[in-house]
Design an enzyme around this catalytic site. Sequence first.
Site, PDB file in Angstrom:
ATOM      1  N   TYR A   1      -4.514  18.298  -9.287  1.00 22.73           N
ATOM      2  CA  TYR A   1      -4.887  17.125  -8.494  1.00 22.73           C
ATOM      3  C   TYR A   1      -6.032  16.360  -9.178  1.00 22.73           C
ATOM      4  CZ  TYR A   1      -7.192  14.390  -4.835  1.00 22.73           C
ATOM      5  OH  TYR A   1      -7.792  13.364  -4.131  1.00 22.73           O
TER       6      TYR A   1
ATOM      7  N   ILE B   1       0.861  -1.201   0.000  1.00 23.34           N
ATOM      8  CA  ILE B   1       0.000   0.000   0.000  1.00 23.34           C
ATOM      9  C   ILE B   1       0.892   1.244   0.000  1.00 23.34           C
ATOM     10  CG2 ILE B   1      -1.838   1.275   1.176  1.00 23.34           C
ATOM     11  CD1 ILE B   1      -2.679  -1.291   2.557  1.00 23.34           C
ATOM     12  N   THR B   2       0.774   2.076  -1.028  1.00 21.16           N
ATOM     13  CA  THR B   2       1.567   3.312  -1.041  1.00 21.16           C
ATOM     14  C   THR B   2       0.881   4.359  -0.168  1.00 21.16           C
ATOM     15  OG1 THR B   2       0.471   4.318  -2.961  1.00 21.16           O
ATOM     16  CG2 THR B   2       2.301   2.830  -3.426  1.00 21.16           C
ATOM     17  N   GLY B   3       1.696   5.198   0.476  1.00 18.73           N
ATOM     18  CA  GLY B   3       1.134   6.248   1.332  1.00 18.73           C
ATOM     19  C   GLY B   3       0.334   5.687   2.488  1.00 18.73           C
ATOM     20  N   ALA B   4       0.860   4.645   3.130  1.00 17.25           N
ATOM     21  CA  ALA B   4       0.140   3.998   4.235  1.00 17.25           C
ATOM     22  C   ALA B   4       0.481   4.639   5.580  1.00 17.25           C
ATOM     23  CB  ALA B   4       0.453   2.505   4.261  1.00 17.25           C
TER      24      ALA B   4
ATOM     25  N   SER C   1      -0.605   7.564   6.640  1.00 18.76           N
ATOM     26  CA  SER C   1      -1.693   8.377   7.190  1.00 18.76           C
ATOM     27  C   SER C   1      -2.983   8.129   6.424  1.00 18.76           C
ATOM     28  CB  SER C   1      -1.329   9.875   7.139  1.00 18.76           C
ATOM     29  OG  SER C   1      -1.453  10.372   5.826  1.00 18.76           O
ATOM     30  N   GLY C   2      -4.067   8.730   6.909  1.00 19.01           N
ATOM     31  CA  GLY C   2      -5.334   8.758   6.190  1.00 19.01           C
ATOM     32  C   GLY C   2      -5.866   7.398   5.764  1.00 19.01           C
TER      33      GLY C   2
HETATM   34  P1  NDP Z   1      -3.335  11.692   3.213  1.00 21.91           P
HETATM   35  O1  NDP Z   1      -2.652  12.974   2.898  1.00 21.91           O
HETATM   36  O2  NDP Z   1      -3.754  11.432   4.608  1.00 21.91           O
HETATM   37  O3  NDP Z   1      -2.473  10.482   2.712  1.00 21.91           O
HETATM   38  C1  NDP Z   1      -1.683  10.570   1.567  1.00 21.91           C
HETATM   39  C2  NDP Z   1      -0.488   9.665   1.733  1.00 21.91           C
HETATM   40  O4  NDP Z   1       0.320   9.801   0.554  1.00 21.91           O
HETATM   41  C3  NDP Z   1       0.404  10.020   2.933  1.00 21.91           C
HETATM   42  O5  NDP Z   1       0.748   8.821   3.553  1.00 21.91           O
HETATM   43  C4  NDP Z   1       1.600  10.682   2.283  1.00 21.91           C
HETATM   44  O6  NDP Z   1       2.809  10.479   2.986  1.00 21.91           O
HETATM   45  C5  NDP Z   1       1.654   9.905   0.976  1.00 21.91           C
HETATM   46  N1  NDP Z   1       2.500  10.598  -0.009  1.00 21.91           N
HETATM   47  C6  NDP Z   1       2.428  11.855  -0.463  1.00 21.91           C
HETATM   48  N2  NDP Z   1       3.433  12.107  -1.308  1.00 21.91           N
HETATM   49  C7  NDP Z   1       4.168  10.984  -1.408  1.00 21.91           C
HETATM   50  C8  NDP Z   1       5.355  10.628  -2.102  1.00 21.91           C
HETATM   51  N3  NDP Z   1       6.001  11.499  -2.872  1.00 21.91           N
HETATM   52  N4  NDP Z   1       5.829   9.375  -1.953  1.00 21.91           N
HETATM   53  C9  NDP Z   1       5.209   8.486  -1.161  1.00 21.91           C
HETATM   54  N5  NDP Z   1       4.100   8.764  -0.448  1.00 21.91           N
HETATM   55  C10 NDP Z   1       3.594  10.007  -0.577  1.00 21.91           C
HETATM   56  O7  NDP Z   1      -4.615  11.695   2.236  1.00 21.91           O
HETATM   57  P2  NDP Z   1      -5.798  10.630   2.021  1.00 21.91           P
HETATM   58  O8  NDP Z   1      -5.667   9.472   2.917  1.00 21.91           O
HETATM   59  O9  NDP Z   1      -7.055  11.411   2.021  1.00 21.91           O
HETATM   60  O10 NDP Z   1      -5.539  10.204   0.515  1.00 21.91           O
HETATM   61  C11 NDP Z   1      -5.338   8.876   0.110  1.00 21.91           C
HETATM   62  C12 NDP Z   1      -5.961   8.641  -1.239  1.00 21.91           C
HETATM   63  O11 NDP Z   1      -7.374   8.827  -1.167  1.00 21.91           O
HETATM   64  C13 NDP Z   1      -5.487   9.569  -2.349  1.00 21.91           C
HETATM   65  O12 NDP Z   1      -5.291   8.824  -3.521  1.00 21.91           O
HETATM   66  C14 NDP Z   1      -6.640  10.540  -2.522  1.00 21.91           C
HETATM   67  O13 NDP Z   1      -6.677  11.063  -3.820  1.00 21.91           O
HETATM   68  C15 NDP Z   1      -7.797   9.612  -2.251  1.00 21.91           C
HETATM   69  N6  NDP Z   1      -9.049  10.246  -1.929  1.00 21.91           N
HETATM   70  C16 NDP Z   1      -9.180  10.986  -0.771  1.00 21.91           C
HETATM   71  C17 NDP Z   1     -10.396  11.571  -0.484  1.00 21.91           C
HETATM   72  C18 NDP Z   1     -10.591  12.388   0.728  1.00 21.91           C
HETATM   73  O14 NDP Z   1     -11.698  12.917   0.884  1.00 21.91           O
HETATM   74  N7  NDP Z   1      -9.638  12.523   1.622  1.00 21.91           N
HETATM   75  C19 NDP Z   1     -11.554  11.390  -1.367  1.00 21.91           C
HETATM   76  C20 NDP Z   1     -11.281  10.579  -2.516  1.00 21.91           C
HETATM   77  C21 NDP Z   1     -10.075  10.028  -2.753  1.00 21.91           C
HETATM   78  P3  NDP Z   1       3.232  11.332   4.289  1.00 21.91           P
HETATM   79  O15 NDP Z   1       2.500  10.702   5.432  1.00 21.91           O
HETATM   80  O16 NDP Z   1       4.698  11.135   4.340  1.00 21.91           O
HETATM   81  O17 NDP Z   1       2.813  12.753   4.028  1.00 21.91           O
END
Ligand code: NDP
Length: 315
Positions: free
Chosen positions: A190, A7-10, A12-13
């Site tokens: 975005y 899972i990428t970006g795991a 947070s969120g």
């Molecule tokens: P978060 O900002 O909480 O999570 C995003 C994650 O991506 C973080 O873990 C962040 O890392 C990581 N990230 C950012 N840049 C990089 C990079 N260069 N390399 C590796 N990791 C990276 O946002 P969400 O959880 O909301 O978003 C997750 C997904 O959900 C996204 O694809 C978003 O488009 C989608 N989404 C979100 C919605 C919302 O309402 N929130 C609605 C619909 C879709 P770090 O912790 O280091 O910052």
Amino acid sequence: RKGNVVITGASSGLGLATAKVLATQGDWHVIMACRDFLKAERAAKRSGMPKENYSVIHLDLASLDSVRQFVDNFRRSGWPLDVLVCNAAVYLPTAKEPTFTAEGFELSVGTNHLGHFLLSRLLLDDLKKSDYPSKRLIIVGSITGNTNTLAGNIPPKANLGDLRGLAGGLNGVNSSPMIDGGKFDGAKAYKDSKVCNMLTMQEFHRRFHEETGITFASLYPGCIAETGLFRNHIPLFRTLFPPFQKYITKGYVSEEEAGKRLAEVVSDPTLTKSGVYWSWNKNSKSFENQLSKEASDEEKARKLWEISEKLVGLA
Ligand code: NDP
């Protein structure tokens, strides 16, 4: 055996919430692909994920070298790859000027689309080799790229145009930093990147589903108004956005619920249909949603694929 899911970006969120569901379920080993190793490790601990069910491997999607390095490190671990979830994203709605990845691509499309494009193309071989009964490649989409919905019609709307900016390298020097060749707009960049995510999932399906049996899917998990995604937005927005989504659009979903939804797309034995964009209704039941005209344009998907291949050095 346990399934192995990257899972990428795991850290947070949505990514973290999904990792938590799968790692505590017991039948998954979650590989957290994150740019901040310590943050990921701490987040996993805080979430109570059992130590034996997760690992962290460094990945910075804003650098293609880092993507290749990640793939090497993952292969060296010897774990098979059963499911890949492209979840990480950046959103820069208030940026006045574009910023760029290591290779000089505008940061949102460079990270959300091009980084994931290279990652998933390289890892396709690993997915092919796995003997897991239901192999999946999931790319998280969004309603904001869907101009056939109310939320997708809030300006600035996504629009890839004829892809001239992308073809020029998105570098803001001898090409526009925007895919359609227009003036920089962080919110639009975005949304454009999310349309790319959905087009890429469908192109994968057309090119590889029959041959490989891999399920390719995308989803809109609902509006998770409290994640770090909005960290770069103005404070007033961050205060008003969650209640606005809860009471006005009613699209609000908690991180926990959204994590359950994505975990379902990873592991539910009934969600094996490929080429699908999943959404959930009010009772949290999944259904196959329709994509906007642009997000389901086959010709554009093919063109996007070919240009992206060139930009990431695959063609
Ligand atoms: P978060 O900002 O909480 O999570 C995003 C994650 O991506 C973080 O873990 C962040 O890392 C990581 N990230 C950012 N840049 C990089 C990079 N260069 N390399 C590796 N990791 C990276 O946002 P969400 O959880 O909301 O978003 C997750 C997904 O959900 C996204 O694809 C978003 O488009 C989608 N989404 C979100 C919605 C919302 O309402 N929130 C609605 C619909 C879709 P770090 O912790 O280091 O910052």
